[in-house]
Design a protein around this motif. Structure first.
Motif, PDB file in Angstrom:
ATOM      1  N   PHE A  17       9.972  -8.506  11.224  1.00  0.00           N
ATOM      2  CA  PHE A  17       9.432  -7.131  11.504  1.00  0.00           C
ATOM      3  C   PHE A  17      10.536  -6.283  11.710  1.00  0.00           C
ATOM      4  N   MET A  18      11.708  -6.484  11.420  1.00  0.00           N
ATOM      5  CA  MET A  18      12.848  -5.500  11.796  1.00  0.00           C
ATOM      6  C   MET A  18      13.096  -4.593  10.571  1.00  0.00           C
ATOM      7  N   ASP A  19      13.758  -3.771  10.454  1.00  0.00           N
ATOM      8  CA  ASP A  19      14.208  -2.957   9.441  1.00  0.00           C
ATOM      9  C   ASP A  19      15.267  -3.598   8.902  1.00  0.00           C
ATOM     10  N   PRO A  20      15.766  -3.585   7.395  1.00  0.00           N
ATOM     11  CA  PRO A  20      16.396  -4.591   6.581  1.00  0.00           C
ATOM     12  C   PRO A  20      17.977  -4.935   7.383  1.00  0.00           C
ATOM     13  N   VAL A  21      18.525  -3.699   7.699  1.00  0.00           N
ATOM     14  CA  VAL A  21      19.858  -3.818   8.168  1.00  0.00           C
ATOM     15  C   VAL A  21      19.972  -4.602   9.443  1.00  0.00           C
ATOM     16  N   SER A  22      18.960  -4.276  10.340  1.00  0.00           N
ATOM     17  CA  SER A  22      18.854  -5.018  11.520  1.00  0.00           C
ATOM     18  C   SER A  22      18.634  -6.423  11.233  1.00  0.00           C
ATOM     19  N   ALA A  23      17.768  -6.611  10.549  1.00  0.00           N
ATOM     20  CA  ALA A  23      17.446  -8.041   9.972  1.00  0.00           C
ATOM     21  C   ALA A  23      18.665  -9.101   9.705  1.00  0.00           C
ATOM     22  N   VAL A  24      19.253  -8.399   8.623  1.00  0.00           N
ATOM     23  CA  VAL A  24      20.562  -9.217   8.097  1.00  0.00           C
ATOM     24  C   VAL A  24      21.611  -9.305   9.240  1.00  0.00           C
TER      25      VAL A  24
ATOM     26  N   LEU B 297      23.894  -2.137   1.367  1.00  0.00           N
ATOM     27  CA  LEU B 297      24.806  -3.313   1.179  1.00  0.00           C
ATOM     28  C   LEU B 297      25.943  -3.130   2.161  1.00  0.00           C
ATOM     29  N   MET B 298      26.485  -2.141   2.114  1.00  0.00           N
ATOM     30  CA  MET B 298      27.929  -1.840   2.855  1.00  0.00           C
ATOM     31  C   MET B 298      27.663  -2.198   4.228  1.00  0.00           C
ATOM     32  N   ALA B 299      26.425  -1.659   4.799  1.00  0.00           N
ATOM     33  CA  ALA B 299      26.116  -1.898   6.037  1.00  0.00           C
ATOM     34  C   ALA B 299      25.943  -3.470   6.429  1.00  0.00           C
ATOM     35  N   VAL B 300      25.259  -4.098   5.458  1.00  0.00           N
ATOM     36  CA  VAL B 300      25.343  -5.802   5.575  1.00  0.00           C
ATOM     37  C   VAL B 300      26.607  -6.219   5.591  1.00  0.00           C
ATOM     38  N   ILE B 301      27.761  -6.031   4.807  1.00  0.00           N
ATOM     39  CA  ILE B 301      28.993  -6.545   4.738  1.00  0.00           C
ATOM     40  C   ILE B 301      29.596  -6.122   5.981  1.00  0.00           C
ATOM     41  N   LEU B 302      29.456  -4.936   6.513  1.00  0.00           N
ATOM     42  CA  LEU B 302      30.052  -4.502   7.733  1.00  0.00           C
ATOM     43  C   LEU B 302      29.632  -5.391   8.858  1.00  0.00           C
ATOM     44  N   THR B 303      28.396  -5.899   8.779  1.00  0.00           N
ATOM     45  CA  THR B 303      28.173  -6.470  10.162  1.00  0.00           C
ATOM     46  C   THR B 303      28.891  -7.830  10.043  1.00  0.00           C
ATOM     47  N   PHE B 304      29.336  -8.449   9.091  1.00  0.00           N
ATOM     48  CA  PHE B 304      30.135  -9.421   9.042  1.00  0.00           C
ATOM     49  C   PHE B 304      31.331  -9.277   9.616  1.00  0.00           C
ATOM     50  N   PHE B 305      32.126  -8.202   9.693  1.00  0.00           N
ATOM     51  CA  PHE B 305      33.056  -7.716  10.403  1.00  0.00           C
ATOM     52  C   PHE B 305      32.962  -7.691  11.761  1.00  0.00           C
ATOM     53  N   VAL B 306      31.792  -7.007  12.347  1.00  0.00           N
ATOM     54  CA  VAL B 306      31.553  -6.747  13.915  1.00  0.00           C
ATOM     55  C   VAL B 306      31.272  -8.181  14.213  1.00  0.00           C
ATOM     56  N   ALA B 307      30.233  -9.218  13.533  1.00  0.00           N
ATOM     57  CA  ALA B 307      30.094 -10.554  13.904  1.00  0.00           C
ATOM     58  C   ALA B 307      31.430 -11.348  14.071  1.00  0.00           C
ATOM     59  N   ASN B 308      32.402 -11.300  13.416  1.00  0.00           N
ATOM     60  CA  ASN B 308      33.469 -12.084  13.399  1.00  0.00           C
ATOM     61  C   ASN B 308      34.451 -11.596  14.579  1.00  0.00           C
ATOM     62  N   LEU B 309      34.440 -10.254  14.603  1.00  0.00           N
ATOM     63  CA  LEU B 309      35.358  -9.396  15.810  1.00  0.00           C
ATOM     64  C   LEU B 309      34.725  -9.972  17.243  1.00  0.00           C
ATOM     65  N   MET B 310      33.368 -10.047  17.046  1.00  0.00           N
ATOM     66  CA  MET B 310      32.715 -10.349  18.476  1.00  0.00           C
ATOM     67  C   MET B 310      32.856 -12.058  18.964  1.00  0.00           C
ATOM     68  N   LEU B 311      33.490 -12.664  18.166  1.00  0.00           N
ATOM     69  CA  LEU B 311      33.867 -14.017  18.252  1.00  0.00           C
ATOM     70  C   LEU B 311      35.012 -14.285  19.264  1.00  0.00           C
ATOM     71  N   PHE B 312      35.610 -13.256  19.186  1.00  0.00           N
ATOM     72  CA  PHE B 312      36.930 -13.387  19.981  1.00  0.00           C
ATOM     73  C   PHE B 312      36.638 -13.228  21.545  1.00  0.00           C
ATOM     74  N   PRO B 313      35.890 -12.119  22.097  1.00  0.00           N
ATOM     75  CA  PRO B 313      35.376 -12.120  23.437  1.00  0.00           C
ATOM     76  C   PRO B 313      34.334 -13.250  23.563  1.00  0.00           C
ATOM     77  N   LEU B 314      33.274 -13.220  22.674  1.00  0.00           N
ATOM     78  CA  LEU B 314      32.176 -14.128  23.176  1.00  0.00           C
ATOM     79  C   LEU B 314      32.468 -15.561  22.899  1.00  0.00           C
ATOM     80  N   GLY B 315      33.382 -15.931  22.205  1.00  0.00           N
ATOM     81  CA  GLY B 315      33.929 -17.365  22.060  1.00  0.00           C
ATOM     82  C   GLY B 315      34.417 -17.499  23.435  1.00  0.00           C
ATOM     83  N   TYR B 316      35.081 -16.837  24.034  1.00  0.00           N
ATOM     84  CA  TYR B 316      35.665 -17.036  25.271  1.00  0.00           C
ATOM     85  C   TYR B 316      34.788 -17.308  26.337  1.00  0.00           C
TER      86      TYR B 316
END
Lengths: 501, 154
Positions: A53-60, A356-375
């Motif tokens: 029920f979300m827009d495509p970018v948020s969903a992915v 599509l670029m937005a989808v790919i950029l979320t990969f970067f955001v997600a993996n960058l968030m691994l640093f603080p959130l992983g801790y």
């Protein structure tokens, strides 16, 4: 990929709503990944009705973040309880647990989570660079190439990832059969709906998936009977202790693991989990201290951990460029993209590059968030892991039911979830893999449609399937995957025959 | 629950036969097209039938045709939990429109939690909380209408 499209994509992501969704998904993914018995695939399955029920970018963005976090968080129960949170962590669970017993749990976790983030970023960079190039090539693809790609993806999923080939093939065929319910792709004739109106549109993919990945898992939890709290023996110290030294000493491992993971994950039909296993084996093979493996040595964890997440990112390359998913998670995501009208394929790159670029950029955001959130996850893991199963199971069940109902607002969805969930539980308890089923459901229509179109173009001449160069290569590789076990057995028999003579 | 290879093989063989016969018998022949809607199902069913036969042969060779419910046996709690789970989902299917989501969710979760070993009061509270969260997320955030049933007016 021009600078304008990247900036436009950034604009799509840096919205408070999207960032909030990424944050919540990250927390969700970490939570689910860390609890043993709840897998990353299940997290995705339960998330899909919400993202629908979300827009495509948020969903992915939600799906990508959840899976990246869940797969990494799966290392935590693996190290502390010797129970991998997700199949991908299973490659180095024993090693990590051995480290915990030596009192090095924080090092193990710190290393695996940091390398996961690094590997994930590496895979994302490859995704950004490779995907548009591949998309250019794929623009010339005809029905033949797409058919062979789908066939290759399905074949590798069925034959490579399981030890029992016949059961892998049968799982695949089950998935294909399920996909055949509904309207025929070429003639529009209804198939296998037996007069039931709800089946005219086919067996709804989301309840099927929730049943097969979430409900069956809950049935298994109950059948194992372990309803109490998992016992954690150790106190976790600072995960960053010794991290710098480890990373510097094993930087080659990180690079090798990341590259291997990216390469393996990018193959259609093969996902990140297998990349982790291969990377661990490679690490042991090329290590300067192979005898230390298995006794609590961080090297294998570093290599396999980075392969894990890089494979996760690169599995999206065939999914986005060709619409052929690499594993169950990307299959689910591809299904969601189809439903949102973002049909994965080369056209997506030319027609909607910012999306599509937005989808790919979320990969970067997600993996960058691994640093603080992983801790954060490591610090909180005591509490996360203490939630007893007997509370987790009913809670997950509520969301299974709502999720299955919500898609079509019909109890038929709940029924589909129940039937397929029980069926999947019985199948998995008897050695049938579940991932090929979902791949069959998602790829079945693509396979059939392209096959029919190809046959029409070829006028029934099968040779045309190998006429075009790329199609020929893909076709040979696909046939190779099918014939490999036979050929290997014949090859192994050759020397003995010579000796007998 | 272990179900032997032979049983699975028979199941798949029968399914394959059903798909094959059903496709050939009921799908129309599309004039002018070489392959109609029955082609793919027939192909899939042939492969399924062959694989089923392989399973049967393998199963007979390994004498693998018994049902083995040993993980479930002797533990009434596990069986009860599974029955409650599946039965609970069935109650949703049958009674969702009549009784509404909230009532069914709280009832089912509480019963399942108690069967799994929790005490009654905490189960009730957690179930209520979870149901409330699910209800709010889906109805208020995502605008998915969940049946109110008895509480239609709320």
């Amino acid at each position: 990929m021009s600078v304008e499209s990247i900036l436009a994509a950034l604009g799509l992501i840096i919205q408070p709503q999207v960032l909030l969704i990424i944050g919540v998904s990250a927390a969700f993914g970490l939570f689910v990944g860390a609890i043993p018995g709840l897998t990353a695939t299940m997290a995705t399955a339960l998330l899909v009705p919400v993202t629908f029920f979300m827009d495509p970018v948020s969903a992915v963005a939600a799906i990508v973040t959840t899976t990246a976090m869940a797969v990494s968080a799966g290392d935590i129960p693996g190290a502390l309880l010797r129970i991998p949170g997700t199949p991908a962590s299973a490659a180095y669970t024993d090693e990590a647990f051995a480290m915990t017993r030596k009192g090095l749990a924080d090092q193990a976790l710190g290393a695996s989570l940091t390398c996961a983030a690094i590997g994930g970023l590496f895979g994302s960079i490859v995704l950004v660079v490779a995907a548009p190039i591949l998309a250019e090539i794929a623009l010339d693809f005809s029905a033949f190439e797409f058919f062979w790609l789908a066939a290759l993806g399905l074949s590798t999923a069925a034959l490579v990832s399981t030890s029992d080939r016949v059961k892998g093939i049968l799982s695949l065929l089950i998935g294909l059969s399920i996909s055949m319910v509904g309207l025929d792709v070429m003639s529009g004739h209804p198939r296998f709906n037996f007069g039931v109106v709800e089946l005219m549109g086919g067996i709804s993919f989301i309840p099927a998936m929730i049943g097969m990945f979430a409900l069956s898992e809950m049935l298994r939890e109950v059948s194992v009977g372990n309803t109490g709290r998992p016992k954690i023996q150790v106190n976790i110290g600072n995960p960053y202790r010794g991290l710098g030294t480890n990373l510097r000493r094993y930087k080659l491992s990180i690079l090798r693991g990341g590259s291997l993971g990216t390469g393996v994950g990018a193959l259609p039909g093969v996902g990140g989990d297998i990349a982790a296993w291969i990377a661990y084996a490679v690490s042991r093979r090329f290590s300067k201290t192979p005898d230390q493996f298995g006794k609590g040595h961080v090297e294998g964890i570093i290599e396999a951990g980075s392969a894990n997440n890089s494979g996760l990112s690169s599995a999206w390359i065939p999914a986005l460029v060709f619409g052929v998913p690499g594993d169950a998670i990307t299959a689910i995501a591809v299904g969601v993209l189809f439903m949102k009208g973002l049909n994965p394929g080369p056209r997506l790159f030319s027609e909607q590059p910012e999306m599509l670029m937005a989808v790919i950029l979320t990969f970067f955001v997600a993996n960058l968030m691994l640093f603080p959130l992983g801790y954060l996850a490591i610090s909180l893991c005591r509490h996360i892991l203490s939630v007893p199963r007997r509370i987790v199971v009913p809670v997950v069940l509520v969301f299974c039911v709502v999720g299955s109902f919500a898609i079509n607002n019909s109890v038929f969805g709940i029924g589909v979830m129940l039937v397929l969930g029980v069926f999947a539980y019985l199948l998995e308890s008897n050695g049938f893999p579940i991932a090929p089923i979902i791949l069959g459901i998602v790829l079945g229509p693509i396979l059939e449609k392209n096959f029919m179109m190809a046959m029409m173009i070829a006028d029934g001449h099968l040779a045309a399937f190998f006429a075009r160069p790329i199609a020929a290569v893909l076709g040979v590789v696909t046939l190779g995957v099918w014939l490999a076990p036979v050929l290997i057995r014949l090859w192994a028999k050759l020397p003995t025959r010579k000796v007998k003579r | 629950m272990k179900i032997g290879d032979v049983s699975f093989g028979v199941f798949f063989l029968l399914s394959a036969l059903f798909i094959f016969v059903y496709s050939i018998a009921t799908f129309p022949v599309v004039p002018g097209a070489q392959f109609g809607p029955e082609f793919f199902p027939c192909l899939v069913s042939v492969l399924m039938g062959l694989s089923g036969i392989v399973l049967i042969v393998r199963g007979i060779a390994a004498r693998d045709w018994v049902f083995d419910c040993s993980t479930w046996r002797g533990e009434a709690r596990k069986v009860a939990a599974a029955v409650v789970m599946i039965g609970g989902i069935l109650t949703y299917i049958v009674f969702l429109d009549a009784l509404g989501f909230v009532l069914l969710a709280v009832a089912n979760s509480t019963i399942l939690m108690v069967v799994l070993g929790n005490r009654l009061l905490p189960s009730l509270l957690v179930s209520a909380a979870v149901t409330a969260v699910a209800y709010l997320v889906f109805t208020r955030l995502l605008y998915v209408p969940l049946p109110g049933g008895l509480f239609e007016s709320i």
